[in-house]
Design a protein around this motif. Sequence first.
Motif, PDB file in Angstrom:
ATOM      1  N   ILE A   3       0.874  -1.165   0.000  1.00  7.37           N
ATOM      2  CA  ILE A   3       0.000   0.000   0.000  1.00  7.37           C
ATOM      3  C   ILE A   3       0.912   1.215   0.000  1.00  7.37           C
ATOM      4  O   ILE A   3       1.858   1.294   0.797  1.00  7.37           O
ATOM      5  N   SER A   4       0.655   2.145  -0.912  1.00  7.20           N
ATOM      6  CA  SER A   4       1.527   3.317  -0.991  1.00  7.20           C
ATOM      7  C   SER A   4       0.721   4.571  -1.313  1.00  7.20           C
ATOM      8  O   SER A   4      -0.357   4.512  -1.895  1.00  7.20           O
ATOM      9  N   ALA A   5       1.291   5.687  -0.918  1.00  5.10           N
ATOM     10  CA  ALA A   5       0.726   6.997  -1.230  1.00  5.10           C
ATOM     11  C   ALA A   5       1.891   7.914  -1.580  1.00  5.10           C
ATOM     12  O   ALA A   5       2.903   7.940  -0.874  1.00  5.10           O
ATOM     13  N   ARG A   6       1.755   8.613  -2.695  1.00  5.91           N
ATOM     14  CA  ARG A   6       2.782   9.569  -3.119  1.00  5.91           C
ATOM     15  C   ARG A   6       2.102  10.909  -3.321  1.00  5.91           C
ATOM     16  O   ARG A   6       1.064  11.007  -3.975  1.00  5.91           O
ATOM     17  N   ARG A   7       2.703  11.937  -2.742  1.00  9.24           N
ATOM     18  CA  ARG A   7       2.183  13.296  -2.878  1.00  9.24           C
ATOM     19  C   ARG A   7       3.224  14.124  -3.629  1.00  9.24           C
ATOM     20  O   ARG A   7       4.402  14.155  -3.250  1.00  9.24           O
ATOM     21  N   THR A   8       2.793  14.801  -4.687  1.00  7.30           N
ATOM     22  CA  THR A   8       3.701  15.645  -5.467  1.00  7.30           C
ATOM     23  C   THR A   8       3.101  17.023  -5.633  1.00  7.30           C
ATOM     24  O   THR A   8       1.894  17.216  -5.478  1.00  7.30           O
ATOM     25  N   GLY A   9       3.961  17.972  -5.973  1.00  3.84           N
ATOM     26  CA  GLY A   9       3.486  19.314  -6.272  1.00  3.84           C
ATOM     27  C   GLY A   9       3.294  20.168  -5.046  1.00  3.84           C
ATOM     28  O   GLY A   9       4.084  20.124  -4.116  1.00  3.84           O
ATOM     29  N   GLY A  10       2.224  20.934  -5.056  1.00  2.00           N
ATOM     30  CA  GLY A  10       1.994  21.903  -3.989  1.00  2.00           C
ATOM     31  C   GLY A  10       2.808  23.143  -4.237  1.00  2.00           C
ATOM     32  O   GLY A  10       3.559  23.248  -5.200  1.00  2.00           O
ATOM     33  N   SER A  11       2.690  24.110  -3.370  1.00  2.12           N
ATOM     34  CA  SER A  11       3.388  25.377  -3.575  1.00  2.12           C
ATOM     35  C   SER A  11       4.906  25.231  -3.493  1.00  2.12           C
ATOM     36  O   SER A  11       5.627  25.972  -4.132  1.00  2.12           O
ATOM     37  N   ALA A  12       5.398  24.235  -2.739  1.00  4.65           N
ATOM     38  CA  ALA A  12       6.837  24.024  -2.629  1.00  4.65           C
ATOM     39  C   ALA A  12       7.363  23.057  -3.683  1.00  4.65           C
ATOM     40  O   ALA A  12       8.570  22.951  -3.876  1.00  4.65           O
ATOM     41  N   GLY A  13       6.480  22.337  -4.361  1.00  6.27           N
ATOM     42  CA  GLY A  13       6.903  21.416  -5.411  1.00  6.27           C
ATOM     43  C   GLY A  13       7.625  20.182  -4.898  1.00  6.27           C
ATOM     44  O   GLY A  13       8.393  19.571  -5.626  1.00  6.27           O
ATOM     45  N   LEU A  14       7.388  19.800  -3.664  1.00  8.01           N
ATOM     46  CA  LEU A  14       8.078  18.657  -3.072  1.00  8.01           C
ATOM     47  C   LEU A  14       7.321  17.355  -3.331  1.00  8.01           C
ATOM     48  O   LEU A  14       6.108  17.354  -3.530  1.00  8.01           O
ATOM     49  N   THR A  15       8.067  16.243  -3.288  1.00  4.29           N
ATOM     50  CA  THR A  15       7.475  14.913  -3.425  1.00  4.29           C
ATOM     51  C   THR A  15       7.728  14.132  -2.145  1.00  4.29           C
ATOM     52  O   THR A  15       8.826  14.159  -1.599  1.00  4.29           O
ATOM     53  N   ALA A  16       6.700  13.453  -1.687  1.00  3.53           N
ATOM     54  CA  ALA A  16       6.826  12.568  -0.525  1.00  3.53           C
ATOM     55  C   ALA A  16       6.167  11.247  -0.895  1.00  3.53           C
ATOM     56  O   ALA A  16       5.146  11.216  -1.586  1.00  3.53           O
ATOM     57  N   ARG A  17       6.758  10.137  -0.438  1.00  2.00           N
ATOM     58  CA  ARG A  17       6.187   8.820  -0.714  1.00  2.00           C
ATOM     59  C   ARG A  17       6.233   7.993   0.560  1.00  2.00           C
ATOM     60  O   ARG A  17       7.243   7.972   1.267  1.00  2.00           O
ATOM     61  N   TRP A  18       5.122   7.319   0.813  1.00  2.00           N
ATOM     62  CA  TRP A  18       5.023   6.412   1.949  1.00  2.00           C
ATOM     63  C   TRP A  18       4.539   5.072   1.435  1.00  2.00           C
ATOM     64  O   TRP A  18       3.626   5.017   0.608  1.00  2.00           O
ATOM     65  N   ALA A  19       5.156   3.996   1.897  1.00  2.00           N
ATOM     66  CA  ALA A  19       4.748   2.668   1.457  1.00  2.00           C
ATOM     67  C   ALA A  19       4.874   1.697   2.620  1.00  2.00           C
ATOM     68  O   ALA A  19       5.746   1.842   3.486  1.00  2.00           O
ATOM     69  N   VAL A  20       3.992   0.714   2.600  1.00  2.00           N
ATOM     70  CA  VAL A  20       3.999  -0.305   3.642  1.00  2.00           C
ATOM     71  C   VAL A  20       3.613  -1.637   3.014  1.00  2.00           C
ATOM     72  O   VAL A  20       2.769  -1.683   2.114  1.00  2.00           O
ATOM     73  N   GLU A  21       4.271  -2.691   3.435  1.00  2.00           N
ATOM     74  CA  GLU A  21       3.932  -4.047   3.018  1.00  2.00           C
ATOM     75  C   GLU A  21       3.081  -4.652   4.128  1.00  2.00           C
ATOM     76  O   GLU A  21       3.516  -4.726   5.274  1.00  2.00           O
ATOM     77  N   VAL A  22       1.874  -5.071   3.781  1.00  2.00           N
ATOM     78  CA  VAL A  22       0.917  -5.544   4.768  1.00  2.00           C
ATOM     79  C   VAL A  22       0.654  -7.030   4.557  1.00  2.00           C
ATOM     80  O   VAL A  22       0.325  -7.448   3.443  1.00  2.00           O
ATOM     81  N   GLY A  23       0.815  -7.822   5.619  1.00  2.15           N
ATOM     82  CA  GLY A  23       0.528  -9.250   5.557  1.00  2.15           C
ATOM     83  C   GLY A  23      -0.968  -9.516   5.565  1.00  2.15           C
ATOM     84  O   GLY A  23      -1.783  -8.639   5.863  1.00  2.15           O
ATOM     85  N   ALA A  24      -1.343 -10.752   5.253  1.00  2.00           N
ATOM     86  CA  ALA A  24      -2.757 -11.125   5.115  1.00  2.00           C
ATOM     87  C   ALA A  24      -3.559 -10.873   6.387  1.00  2.00           C
ATOM     88  O   ALA A  24      -4.673 -10.345   6.328  1.00  2.00           O
ATOM     89  N   ASP A  25      -3.023 -11.242   7.537  1.00  2.00           N
ATOM     90  CA  ASP A  25      -3.767 -11.041   8.792  1.00  2.00           C
ATOM     91  C   ASP A  25      -3.971  -9.565   9.092  1.00  2.00           C
ATOM     92  O   ASP A  25      -5.067  -9.143   9.448  1.00  2.00           O
ATOM     93  N   GLU A  26      -2.914  -8.789   8.943  1.00  2.00           N
ATOM     94  CA  GLU A  26      -3.007  -7.350   9.200  1.00  2.00           C
ATOM     95  C   GLU A  26      -3.917  -6.663   8.179  1.00  2.00           C
ATOM     96  O   GLU A  26      -4.684  -5.767   8.528  1.00  2.00           O
ATOM     97  N   LEU A  27      -3.846  -7.121   6.933  1.00  2.00           N
ATOM     98  CA  LEU A  27      -4.710  -6.566   5.890  1.00  2.00           C
ATOM     99  C   LEU A  27      -6.167  -6.741   6.277  1.00  2.00           C
ATOM    100  O   LEU A  27      -6.944  -5.785   6.255  1.00  2.00           O
ATOM    101  N   GLU A  28      -6.545  -7.937   6.635  1.00  2.00           N
ATOM    102  CA  GLU A  28      -7.930  -8.233   7.000  1.00  2.00           C
ATOM    103  C   GLU A  28      -8.355  -7.463   8.244  1.00  2.00           C
ATOM    104  O   GLU A  28      -9.438  -6.885   8.301  1.00  2.00           O
TER     105      GLU A  28
END
Length: 91
Positions: A3-28
């Motif tokens: 699962i990931s989320a990437r944010r780009t742009g904005g007034s500062a033009g910065l990029t941030a990315r967050w990602a996580v690998e989720v196992g089946a039990d945690e996913l559910e």
Amino acid sequence: MEISARRTGGSAGLTARWAVEVGADELERDWLAVIEACPWEETRGQESQPDRSCYDIRAGERHAPLAEQQVTGPWASLVDMTRRAAGQQPG
């Protein structure tokens, strides 16, 4: 599942990315209800506004490009959960 989320742009033009690998039990237990609450098929057609960010959200095979103003409700919850979980992973 990755699962990931990437944010780009904005007034500062910065990029941030967050990602996580989720196992089946945690996913559910923690993620699936939020992922399924997101309107994945209803994300097209909205343009970003000047000085606002754009998001690229993924959950497994699902993908949604969103303008910042679309990141509300379950989308905001999914982004927040991903940011928190990514900050807690080692490395």
